[in-house]
Scaffold this active site. Structure first.
Site, short mmCIF file in Angstrom:
data_model
loop_
_atom_site.label_atom_id
_atom_site.label_comp_id
_atom_site.label_asym_id
_atom_site.label_seq_id
_atom_site.Cartn_x
_atom_site.Cartn_y
_atom_site.Cartn_z
N TYR A 262 0.85 -1.19 0.09
CA TYR A 262 0.00 0.22 0.00
C TYR A 262 0.89 1.22 0.05
O TYR A 262 0.81 2.09 0.79
CB TYR A 262 -0.88 0.24 1.27
CG TYR A 262 -1.51 -1.20 1.51
CD1 TYR A 262 -2.82 -1.56 0.89
CD2 TYR A 262 -1.06 -2.32 2.40
CE1 TYR A 262 -3.41 -2.86 1.05
CE2 TYR A 262 -1.76 -3.32 2.88
CZ TYR A 262 -2.88 -3.56 2.08
OH TYR A 262 -3.72 -5.04 2.47
N ASP A 338 0.94 -0.21 5.01
CA ASP A 338 0.28 1.24 5.72
C ASP A 338 -1.14 0.77 4.88
O ASP A 338 -1.53 1.62 4.04
CB ASP A 338 1.08 2.11 5.08
CG ASP A 338 0.46 3.53 5.53
OD1 ASP A 338 -0.72 3.47 6.25
OD2 ASP A 338 0.72 4.43 5.11
N CYS A 365 -4.09 3.16 10.63
CA CYS A 365 -4.96 4.58 10.87
C CYS A 365 -6.27 4.17 11.75
O CYS A 365 -7.01 5.28 11.80
CB CYS A 365 -4.87 5.41 9.57
SG CYS A 365 -5.86 4.54 8.33
#
Length: 408
Positions: A262, A338, A365
């Site tokens: 990613y 990520d 996140c």
């Protein structure tokens, strides 16, 4: 109890849920309450009673305030304003900054405890910037109503609300944003300030992308103005250093088949290259073809760097077909990933673990998706050995985490 939508109830918030809402109870039913702080007693208006086990509500008046309550950093989002007219995007803006970070640490630690059976002391680290947590957004997306009004969406809706300012935006973005200029016929406006110039610019609707430069330390990254880049002005440098620190150099092999999944335009692949030198071999994988074009340019100085356009799930499933030599290089690899807010997921992690890389560095996140993936990785023989958390989004409920995993 009949239709409760629009009814006002008095509740006491006792905890903070992932997503920025406090948790309260009414007659045994869970009520998720926006704009409340754990420990407060509030009057809240029910907005959703469709689920039998929980409702949602918006605070309309504070009966007993938390000592951590502050005047909202965004005047239009104050509890004094009707909930339907409060802009979204600053759902922690009424909470003292230090307590915001304590709540985010609690949410992450609680998710790890519940979903991964992992006990962790979590500290959410502040980023460089203003002491009051404002002025950090280098990108703001605004929407346009049918009558041309420009503004953010109201919280948890797609209704445009007018505002006089954007306190979370860097100054250049706030000054250029057309908050008092009707734009009929337009759907959305993005205002951004590239770090290479600091000069704000606007992108209208689906305008053809323009290539801009973003600067991290001494390095420049080419990226589309409409493409993904970290929003907080200090986030790229913070994540670069965090990923570099999360890698165990004793387990790192520069000639291994190292991966950046990613990978976007190559920010974290470059972090690995800068940490371990020009001979590093690393492949960054990203589904967006424009981003991988830029990654190829951004990683050009590393002879062993490559950028591949592919969905990550397809790419990692293909690793099982690698030659014996390449599988040996994969077994020596460090993998940085990520993923989007939904997390990497079991399919990707199982395919990755099947080639047995030495270590993983996971940039997350979403605390719940991360905790779910921590549990998956534990079952695959990868232990969470290090964890840091960062306040990349002050005055919102969002928090970023960087976890290290070693093969046991």
């Amino acid at each position: 109890m009949g239709d409760m939508r629009g009814r006002e109830i008095e509740v006491e918030a006792t905890n903070m849920a992932h997503g920025g809402e406090s948790v309260a109870r009414l007659d045994g039913r869970v009520v998720f309450v926006a704009d409340a702080i754990p420990g407060e007693k509030v009057i809240a208006r029910v907005t959703d009673d469709a689920k039998p086990k929980f409702w949602r509500a918006d605070t309309v008046r504070v009966v007993e305030a938390s000592p951590h309550r502050r005047p909202h950093v965004w005047t239009e989002a104050s509890v004094d304003r009707d909930p339907d007219d409060r802009p979204g995007g600053a759902d922690y803006g009424h909470i003292d900054l230090a307590h915001q970070r304590a709540l985010k640490a609690h949410v992450l630690a609680d998710a790890l405890r519940r979903m991964a059976k992992t006990e962790r002391e979590v500290t959410v680290e502040a980023l460089p910037g203003s002491a009051d947590g404002t002025g950090w957004r280098t990108r703001e997306r605004l929407h346009v109503a049918a009558d041309g009004t420009v503004g953010p969406y109201a919280g948890r809706s797609h209704r445009v609300v007018p505002v006089a300012s954007l306190p979370l935006a860097v100054a250049a973005v706030g000054e250029l944003a057309p908050l008092d200029e009707p734009m009929p016929g337009v759907e959305s406006v993005q205002v951004l300030a590239p770090s290479s110039t600091g000069v704000a610019r606007m992108v209208i609707d689906r305008q053809k992308p323009t290539v801009i430069s973003e600067v991290v330390g001494d390095r420049e990254f080419r990226v589309d103005d409409t493409g993904f880049w970290q929003v907080h002005a200090a986030a790229p440098a913070t994540l670069t250093a965090a990923v570099q620190d999360a890698i165990d150099p004793a387990r790192f092999d520069p000639k291994a088949a190292n991966l950046d999944l990613y990978g976007g335009v190559g920010l974290l692949a470059a972090a690995v290259g800068d940490r371990f030198g020009p001979g590093v071999r690393i492949t960054t994988v990203e589904s967006d073809a424009r981003a991988t074009e830029h990654a190829s340019e951004n990683l050009a100085e590393w002879i062993g760097a490559a950028a591949v356009t592919s969905r990550v799930d397809r790419f990692v499933k293909g690793l099982g077909e690698a030659s014996a030599l390449e599988r040996g290089r994969l077994a020596a690899a460090t993998v940085v990933l990520d993923p989007p807010r939904s997390g990497a997921g079991a399919d990707v992690l199982e395919a990755l673990a099947a080639v047995q890389p030495q270590q993983l560095v996971y940039v997350a996140c979403d605390p719940v998706a991360f905790a779910r993936d921590v549990a998956v990785l534990a079952g695959l023989g990868y232990e969470l050995t290090g964890l840091r958390a960062f306040d990349l989004f002050p005055h919102t409920h969002h928090v970023e985490a960087v976890g290290s995993f070693f093969r046991s």
